[in-house]
Design an enzyme around this catalytic site. Structure first.
Site, mmCIF file in Angstrom:
data_model
loop_
_atom_site.group_PDB
_atom_site.id
_atom_site.type_symbol
_atom_site.label_atom_id
_atom_site.label_comp_id
_atom_site.label_asym_id
_atom_site.label_seq_id
_atom_site.Cartn_x
_atom_site.Cartn_y
_atom_site.Cartn_z
ATOM 1 N N CYS A 111 67.725 50.413 -46.974
ATOM 2 C CA CYS A 111 66.299 50.379 -46.620
ATOM 3 C C CYS A 111 66.187 50.585 -45.120
ATOM 4 O O CYS A 111 66.762 49.819 -44.339
ATOM 5 C CB CYS A 111 65.693 49.036 -47.030
ATOM 6 S SG CYS A 111 63.996 48.795 -46.440
ATOM 7 N N CYS A 133 62.709 48.963 -49.629
ATOM 8 C CA CYS A 133 62.941 47.832 -50.528
ATOM 9 C C CYS A 133 61.632 47.116 -50.845
ATOM 10 O O CYS A 133 60.674 47.147 -50.068
ATOM 11 C CB CYS A 133 63.960 46.869 -49.935
ATOM 12 S SG CYS A 133 63.350 45.890 -48.541
ATOM 13 N N CYS A 231 13.706 48.259 -44.833
ATOM 14 C CA CYS A 231 14.063 49.623 -44.441
ATOM 15 C C CYS A 231 15.531 49.842 -44.779
ATOM 16 O O CYS A 231 16.401 49.104 -44.310
ATOM 17 C CB CYS A 231 13.819 49.827 -42.947
ATOM 18 S SG CYS A 231 14.459 51.395 -42.293
ATOM 19 N N CYS A 284 1.237 37.064 5.033
ATOM 20 C CA CYS A 284 2.305 36.509 5.858
ATOM 21 C C CYS A 284 3.565 36.350 5.029
ATOM 22 O O CYS A 284 3.520 35.927 3.874
ATOM 23 C CB CYS A 284 1.867 35.161 6.432
ATOM 24 S SG CYS A 284 3.115 34.374 7.468
ATOM 25 N N CYS A 291 7.128 22.166 -3.488
ATOM 26 C CA CYS A 291 8.086 21.095 -3.205
ATOM 27 C C CYS A 291 8.235 20.845 -1.707
ATOM 28 O O CYS A 291 8.918 19.909 -1.291
ATOM 29 C CB CYS A 291 9.448 21.422 -3.802
ATOM 30 S SG CYS A 291 10.312 22.779 -2.985
ATOM 31 N N CYS A 296 11.599 32.559 3.608
ATOM 32 C CA CYS A 296 11.184 33.912 3.963
ATOM 33 C C CYS A 296 10.970 34.743 2.697
ATOM 34 O O CYS A 296 11.842 34.798 1.825
ATOM 35 C CB CYS A 296 12.238 34.560 4.854
ATOM 36 S SG CYS A 296 11.913 36.297 5.228
ATOM 37 N N CYS A 317 15.588 38.840 9.365
ATOM 38 C CA CYS A 317 16.255 39.550 8.260
ATOM 39 C C CYS A 317 15.847 41.015 8.239
ATOM 40 O O CYS A 317 15.826 41.656 7.189
ATOM 41 C CB CYS A 317 15.960 38.885 6.921
ATOM 42 S SG CYS A 317 14.202 38.797 6.529
#
Length: 584
Positions: A111, A133, A231, A284, A291, A296, A317
């Site tokens: 085999c 086998c 469907c 602005c 909170c 920004c 930034c």
């Protein structure tokens, strides 16, 4: 030339055209069929028998061929005509040996898998000529079955495409693992559904155990024996005139409210401290959350409270570019447009649900009217009108998601010019409005308390309902013609197939009919080695959704199952004929 050799050796190929057409007709049927656990084996054997008769094959080779071509007999015929019989078999891994050698050797054989010397009687050779086998074959089959690949187990030899003999697999595996042999049988049986593009499980929950087989166009809406309408293409609820892609996008949008989320993403910014969305209500760029956190607006970074109109102390930034306004307006416009179509879709959907509650009320009204007005015996116009109202209301409901995507920028932005889009939108909306107006009139007359009226008033309502039923049916047909020809008729819209409009409603599948006369008839034509039946005589216990499959003693004419009636009366069958007939 292959067709010439296959069909009639005494005739040239050009004289075999009629025979080829007859063979193609074998693969074509009409209608929809429900396949139950009792009829699954019969349904599979129908297709197997066609190929067995056509190509003179045994069952296992016919099954391997059909599984490879996804149970598409027309595809098998097309490949046969185009490439010939040899190519048809080789591509599918089917090896047909007409006279199998039965010579036995007493010597040991090596085999080439385990490299052991094995007695010749413990070596199994497949149709392709490769022998190994039994232990190696068995382990190979067990691995493949556990991996879910048992529908087409290939030979172990290197680069061999041949499919292993089902009988060999069954015998070797059952000797060591009977449960795996049953699983192997189940996989072969369920391959008719799992690998067949024209057969699908019913998507009912809990599962009814049925499958639906369609003949012809798979873009259709069907009704299972359990009563569920869906469907066939996408297995979702029936949604025509929406295409499957449109309906998928629409349901997702309605579930996650993506437009609202999109607008908030453009128009608000999360607070860097508490993460709550904050909308800027002034020019602005210094923003304060409730909170108390200052940040920004340009970059979202936290800042101190000291600022001027043009700058924030200790924070920089870059320069501010006022392109946010256009994005906000675009988001607001998209949200407004979405709400327009969603509100109308929801109104008609809610109306449909409320009108389904009219069934019992209408039945009571008919009973009262028949007792009060003995001369009026025919009230079929009420039920026909109610059924027409259901169908048209559904069409109207799903027409709004269709219009949202058809005339929006999500799917067809580059396929139509602005002018062309406006023309098509006006055309569609005119038909939509006409249908909507007449559906509301029909609903009004259906809800009339005709059981309290005299005969003359009832006859007036009757004529109105009959006329409006015909009108709304005609308007639905025209809307579908507009969609199919004017809106989706162009080649670039080919992927958006819709189920056709049916005046009688969603087509109901009938249970597959067919029978084997006796157990002896089956045994005479099929040997145990090529049958799909467990040779121990036991039942093949299927997994979900089939709990079991009949053995030979149980196989017979498929039984008609009594359909559960929601109201116990066929009076309100949604598939009653749409043609309104004045029987009186």
């Amino acid at each position: 030339m292959a067709i010439y050799c296959l069909f009639q050796k005494d005739k040239p190929p050009w004289q075999c055209g009629q025979l080829i057409q007859d063979c193609k007709k074998m693969a074509i049927d009409s209608g929809l069929h429900v396949i139950t656990k009792e009829s699954l084996l019969i349904a599979q054997r129908e297709d197997l028998q066609r190929v067995m008769d056509l190509l003179t094959l045994d069952e296992q080779h016919a099954r391997s061929l059909l599984i490879y071509y996804h149970w598409d007999i027309e595809k098998v015929l097309a490949v046969l005509v185009e490439k010939g019989k040899d190519r048809l078999f080789s591509e599918a891994g089917v090896t047909v040996v007409e006279h199998k050698s039965s010579s036995l050797s007493t010597s040991a054989v090596m085999c080439y898998i385990c490299m052991d010397d094995i007695p010749a009687n413990d070596i199994t050779t497949m149709d392709c000529g490769h022998g190994f086998c039994n232990n190696c074959w068995t382990e190979h089959f067990i691995v493949k079955i556990n991996e879910g690949q048992s529908r087409r187990i290939r030979c172990m030899a290197h680069k061999c495409n041949a499919i292993c003999d089902e009988a060999v697999i069954r015998n070797l595996v059952s000797a060591k693992h009977p449960d795996l042999a049953e699983r192997f049988e189940r996989f072969l049986l369920e391959s008719y559904i799992e690998d067949n593009k024209m057969v699908k499980w019913c998507p009912s929950v809990p599962h009814c155990g049925n499958a639906i087989r369609v003949e012809g166009d798979k873009f259709c809406e069907v009704e299972c024996a359990c009563g569920l309408q869906f469907c066939f293409s996408c297995s979702e609820e029936a949604h025509s005139p929406c295409s499957c892609l449109m309906w998928e996008l629409w349901t997702k949008k309605c579930q996650d409210e993506s437009k609202t989320v999109s607008w908030m993403a453009v128009n608000t910014m999360p607070c860097p401290k508490c993460d709550k969305p904050v909308e800027k209500n002034g020019g602005c760029n210094f923003v304060s959350c409730i909170c108390g956190q200052a940040f920004c607006w340009l970059c979202g970074g936290a800042t101190g409270p000291d600022h001027t109109w043009s700058s924030i102390n200790g924070h920089s930034c870059g320069r501010y570019k006022d392109d946010n306004a256009k994005r906000v307006e675009h988001a607001k416009h998209d949200l407004h447009r979405y709400m327009h179509y969603y509100n109308r879709y929801k109104v008609h959907t809610d109306s449909f649900k409320l009108e389904t509650m009219l069934k019992e009320i209408i039945q009571d009204k008919i009973s009262i009217s028949e007792s009060k007005q003995p001369t009026l015996k025919d009230f079929s116009w009420v039920t026909n009108g109610l059924n027409r109202l259901f169908r048209c209301r559904r069409v109207l409901s799903y027409s709004y998601p269709f219009a949202y995507y058809m005339f929006g920028d999500i799917l067809f932005k580059d396929e139509m010019s602005k002018e062309e889009r406006e023309i098509k939108q006006h055309l569609f909306e005119n038909q939509q409005q006409q249908l909507e107006a007449n559906v509301e009139k029909l609903s009004e007359f259906i809800e009339e308390p005709f059981d309290e009226y005299l005969e003359g008033k009832i006859m007036e309502i009757r004529m109105q309902v009959i006329d409006l039923s015909v009108i709304t049916d005609s308007l639905c047909k025209k809307m579908y013609e507009c969609i199919e020809n004017d809106l989706l008729g162009s080649p670039q819209f080919a992927i958006h197939n819709i189920a056709p409009y049916r005046s009688k409603g969603v087509e109901r599948a009938t249970e597959l009919s067919g029978c084997w006369n006796t157990k002896a008839d089956y045994a005479d034509n099929h040997t145990p080695s090529d049958s799909g039946i467990n040779r121990t005589g036991g039942r093949i216990e299927l997994g979900r959704p089939f709990p079991g499959t009949p053995n030979l003693d149980e196989i017979g004419c498929s039984r008609k199952r009594a359909r559960k009636q929601a109201l116990g009366d066929d009076l309100f069958d949604l598939n009653l004929p749409a043609e309104v007939i004045d029987k009186s």
